[in-house]
Design an enzyme around this catalytic site. Structure first.
Site, PDB file in Angstrom:
ATOM      1  N   ASP A 151     -14.560  -0.364   9.563  1.00 19.69           N
ATOM      2  CA  ASP A 151     -14.832  -0.322   8.118  1.00 19.69           C
ATOM      3  C   ASP A 151     -15.156  -1.712   7.590  1.00 19.69           C
ATOM      4  OD1 ASP A 151     -15.272   1.000   5.782  1.00 19.69           O
ATOM      5  OD2 ASP A 151     -13.165   1.193   5.220  1.00 19.69           O
TER       6      ASP A 151
ATOM      7  N   LYS B 118       0.865  -1.185   0.000  1.00 19.22           N
ATOM      8  CA  LYS B 118       0.000   0.000   0.000  1.00 19.22           C
ATOM      9  C   LYS B 118       0.893   1.223   0.000  1.00 19.22           C
ATOM     10  CE  LYS B 118      -4.117  -1.975   1.934  1.00 19.22           C
ATOM     11  NZ  LYS B 118      -5.245  -1.787   2.843  1.00 19.22           N
TER      12      LYS B 118
HETATM   13  N1  LIG Z   1      -4.136  -8.032   2.150  1.00 13.92           N
HETATM   14  C1  LIG Z   1      -4.803  -8.070   0.995  1.00 13.92           C
HETATM   15  N2  LIG Z   1      -4.878  -9.213   0.315  1.00 13.92           N
HETATM   16  C2  LIG Z   1      -5.522  -9.263  -0.877  1.00 13.92           C
HETATM   17  N3  LIG Z   1      -6.122  -8.201  -1.455  1.00 13.92           N
HETATM   18  C3  LIG Z   1      -6.076  -7.031  -0.811  1.00 13.92           C
HETATM   19  C4  LIG Z   1      -5.418  -6.895   0.439  1.00 13.92           C
HETATM   20  N4  LIG Z   1      -5.531  -5.611   0.838  1.00 13.92           N
HETATM   21  C5  LIG Z   1      -6.230  -4.988  -0.120  1.00 13.92           C
HETATM   22  N5  LIG Z   1      -6.560  -5.828  -1.111  1.00 13.92           N
HETATM   23  C6  LIG Z   1      -7.317  -5.523  -2.314  1.00 13.92           C
HETATM   24  O1  LIG Z   1      -6.735  -4.406  -2.919  1.00 13.92           O
HETATM   25  C7  LIG Z   1      -7.736  -3.535  -3.429  1.00 13.92           C
HETATM   26  C8  LIG Z   1      -7.522  -2.150  -2.859  1.00 13.92           C
HETATM   27  O2  LIG Z   1      -7.661  -2.241  -1.452  1.00 13.92           O
HETATM   28  P1  LIG Z   1      -7.450  -1.043  -0.458  1.00 13.92           P
HETATM   29  O3  LIG Z   1      -7.811  -1.484   0.904  1.00 13.92           O
HETATM   30  O4  LIG Z   1      -6.121  -0.450  -0.641  1.00 13.92           O
HETATM   31  O5  LIG Z   1      -8.428   0.013  -0.983  1.00 13.92           O
HETATM   32  P2  LIG Z   1      -9.970   0.156  -0.830  1.00 13.92           P
HETATM   33  O6  LIG Z   1     -10.521  -0.760   0.211  1.00 13.92           O
HETATM   34  O7  LIG Z   1     -10.554   0.020  -2.176  1.00 13.92           O
HETATM   35  O8  LIG Z   1     -10.053   1.665  -0.368  1.00 13.92           O
HETATM   36  P3  LIG Z   1     -10.085   2.293   1.084  1.00 13.92           P
HETATM   37  O9  LIG Z   1      -8.804   1.942   1.755  1.00 13.92           O
HETATM   38  O10 LIG Z   1     -10.177   3.754   0.761  1.00 13.92           O
HETATM   39  O11 LIG Z   1     -11.272   1.723   1.759  1.00 13.92           O
HETATM   40  C9  LIG Z   1      -9.062  -4.169  -3.079  1.00 13.92           C
HETATM   41  O12 LIG Z   1      -9.532  -4.919  -4.169  1.00 13.92           O
HETATM   42  C10 LIG Z   1      -8.740  -5.107  -1.966  1.00 13.92           C
HETATM   43  O13 LIG Z   1      -9.584  -6.216  -1.968  1.00 13.92           O
END
Ligand SMILES: Nc1ncnc2c1ncn2[C@@H]1O[C@H](COP(=O)(O)OP(=O)(O)OP(=O)(O)O)[C@@H](O)[C@H]1O
Length: 617
Positions: A153, A55
């Protein structure tokens, strides 16, 4: 961030690092939005070249406040993941947290699978599928709550069904709030936090910057409703009078029990929801057993008039269910015969004998078996078993298993030096005068040095009685809500005692294992020989609005009423300045600050609040 899907390749932006920290090679972008960009990467320094998620903090504009907000969010996620990810299988691990070329990066475990949002592309899920997801997710939520953390969240985007086994994982801890870090200042105001969460999935108290544990259960309930209906919360109508979301007509075939569970989870008032993940799990697994539990309260057997007056039947539970569950007491075994449950009588008689802990389930086996129990759920067998199982016993077992599954709190320091046993001490009685509105001040309590939960080896009593589950309630009497279930043999510490309306003695007890706290009829408690239970206090008359003796004061926002004297105890109720209360006890917290135990005459709720928020008459 927008959700681009786990399988969708994405053109990398010019800022995308190709090799971060000379180690993590970016494969593709997973998401790109408000807080930053998320990449799928591989760890080139691991033999397996395991995949991970990076991230990246979004390049910040000139606004220092936004920069600080985003940076705080990243650091918070890193700190929480470091703390939780290692200890719970359903939370991704933190691999690294680094800064490179002026940008912040967080490297975490890649959970291969589908988010619930992605899964919904194939249409709504059945009741069985949704129940299954909740049953698998609640232990993880319970775990983070045990760590005094509110996720804030929970939503379909943040739950990934793992490819390898279908178990749901909870991701995106950027919004978490550690409730224990809330500070009460000298004016009695709690520090305000930035509102983080997703509109629609967020309950009102969270929107007001005051998330509580049940805020997560609210979000979970709305997630479940989305899975059943494909309707996001904003698409649901609201009852204009009560604020209750109207959704059940969208899934008319849902069982009344499951509908009741979800409706309770999404109640607008936090105190009307499940107060804990354990309570929701109990209700979810076998909601009708609640009524049988009522029949098992020892006090009920002794004081049927109180039973007749109480209204503890959950929504959707019919009298026929009570009869059915009371009559059906089959002996069953769950998964590899690790948990076998004997039949039990429908109505228990309190005894003074100490029953061995959880018959047929030695505690060590019980703890070790939990993963097998989860596996059994995975194979789909448990749902069927739940339907057949003895209502009272299985429900208690699940609750017990769930609470026992929680790993040892990671916050080791919080229970270190001050983690002494709370000595059994009498609840200070509050002299009141029913016939006049004259108010007398409560007698000073015996000195109490600490208010933190005791260790398991510092308990002074056990739950006693017949082998059936015992209700732990939010106050002294059967007219208080059930918050927890305990079993004969469970180790406890008696904290205070009080009488119910009928003059029967109740103890306020603490369960070191699950960190639950609540009230139980005294005849269901067996004090250790060395330790004396709290002496029988002077019976206190039932409070009425006329004999309240204090008022909540402070800033206009809601105030947390906690289960114990200190901010480390969970919130059980919200109150507001101007609310009238009766002071029924007082203690100092670990920092030496005075707290009052107060009773709200209208609602019957009883809990603790910082003394500076109370103005005596
Ligand atoms: N640890 C993880 N393993 C697999 N996929 C992940 C993981 N963390 C995030 N993702 C995937 O990466 C994408 C972006 O996730 P992220 O949490 O960064 O953003 P978001 O949830 O879309 O936004 P926000 O953080 O603003 O709620 C999503 O499709 C999420 O499912």
């Amino acid at each position: 961030m927008t959700n681009s899907g786990t399988n969708t390749p994405h053109v990398q932006t010019p800022q995308t690092p190709t090799l971060l920290n000379n180690r993590y090679r970016v494969i593709k972008v997973l998401g790109d939005g408000g807080f930053g960009t998320t990449f799928l990467a591989e760890d080139t320094q691991m033999p397996s070249r395991r995949q991970c998620v990076i991230k990246q903090l979004k390049p910040i504009d000139n606004n220092p406040q936004i920069y600080q907000l985003v940076k705080d969010r990243f650091q918070r996620e890193a700190a929480i993941l470091e703390r939780l990810g290692d200890s719970h299988d359903q939370i991704p691990m933190l691999y690294a947290f680094l800064e490179e070329a002026g940008q912040f990066y967080l490297v975490e475990e890649w959970v291969a699978g589908q988010t619930l949002t992605q899964k919904m592309q194939h249409g709504p899920l059945s009741e069985t599928e949704v129940r299954d997801i909740l049953i698998k997710l609640l232990p993880a939520i319970d775990y983070i709550h045990q760590q005094r953390i509110v996720h804030r969240d929970i939503k379909p985007d943040n739950i990934i069904l793992r490819q390898k086994d279908g178990i749901p994982s909870l991701i995106d801890f950027g919004a978490v709030k550690e409730t224990m870090s809330t500070v009460v200042n000298s004016q009695g105001q709690t520090n305000r936090s930035i509102v983080v969460g997703t509109p629609g999935y967020m309950p009102m108290e969270q929107l007001a910057g005051r998330p509580v544990y049940s805020s997560d259960l609210y979000s979970l309930g709305l997630t479940a409703i989305y899975l059943l209906t494909l309707k996001i919360p904003q698409e649901l109508e609201t009852d204009p009078q009560t604020g209750v979301l109207l959704w059940q007509h969208l899934v008319p075939n849902l069982s009344s029990e499951f509908a009741a569970t979800l409706s309770q989870a999404i109640h607008p008032q936090p105190n009307e929801r499940f107060l804990s993940a354990v309570a929701m799990m109990n209700h979810l697994v076998l909601p009708a057993t609640h009524v049988v539990d009522v029949a098992q309260d020892a006090t009920n057997a002794q004081a049927p008039e109180i039973l007749a007056n109480q209204d503890t039947t959950p929504v959707g539970v019919e009298a026929t269910d009570i009869v059915a569950h009371t009559l059906q007491q089959p002996s069953i075994s769950i998964t590899e015969a690790s948990v076998s449950v004997p039949p039990e009588p429908a109505v228990s008689e309190p005894t003074q004998a100490v029953i061995p802990q959880h018959p047929s389930v030695p505690p060590t086996v019980n703890q070790a078996r939990f993963p097998e129990w989860q596996k059994a759920i995975l194979t789909g067998g448990v749902i069927g078993i739940f339907v057949l199982v003895s209502a009272v016993l299985l429900r208690g077992q699940v609750s017990d298993l769930l609470s026992r599954n929680s790993p040892t709190p990671a916050v080791g320091t919080e229970r270190s030096t001050s983690d002494k046993a709370v000595s059994a001490s009498p609840e200070p009685s509050t002299p009141t005068n029913d016939s006049t509105s004259q108010v007398t001040r409560p007698a000073p309590p015996p000195p109490v040095e600490i208010a933190l939960p005791p260790n398991a080896d510092q308990t002074n009593a056990r739950i006693a009685g017949d082998p059936g589950s015992k209700n732990i309630r939010s106050g002294p009497g059967t007219n208080y809500a059930q918050t927890h279930i305990a079993y004969p043999g469970d180790r406890i510490t008696i904290i205070t005692s009080d009488h119910d309306q009928g003059g029967f003695l109740w103890h306020n007890v603490y369960f070191p294992k699950s960190q639950a706290q609540g009230w139980i009829a005294a005849q269901l408690v067996k004090a250790d020989q060395a330790a004396k239970p709290a002496p029988d206090p002077t019976p206190t008359p039932k409070p009425t609005p006329a004999n309240t003796n204090a008022t909540l004061v402070g800033s206009p926002e809601s105030k947390n009423i906690r289960t114990g004297p200190g901010t480390k105890f969970p919130t059980k109720h919200m109150a507001y300045p101007g609310d009238r209360v009766r002071i029924v006890g007082q203690r100092k917290d670990v920092g030496g600050y005075l707290w009052y135990e107060v009773l709200f005459p209208q609602s019957g709720v009883r809990g603790w609040i910082a003394a500076q928020l109370i103005q005596r008459d």
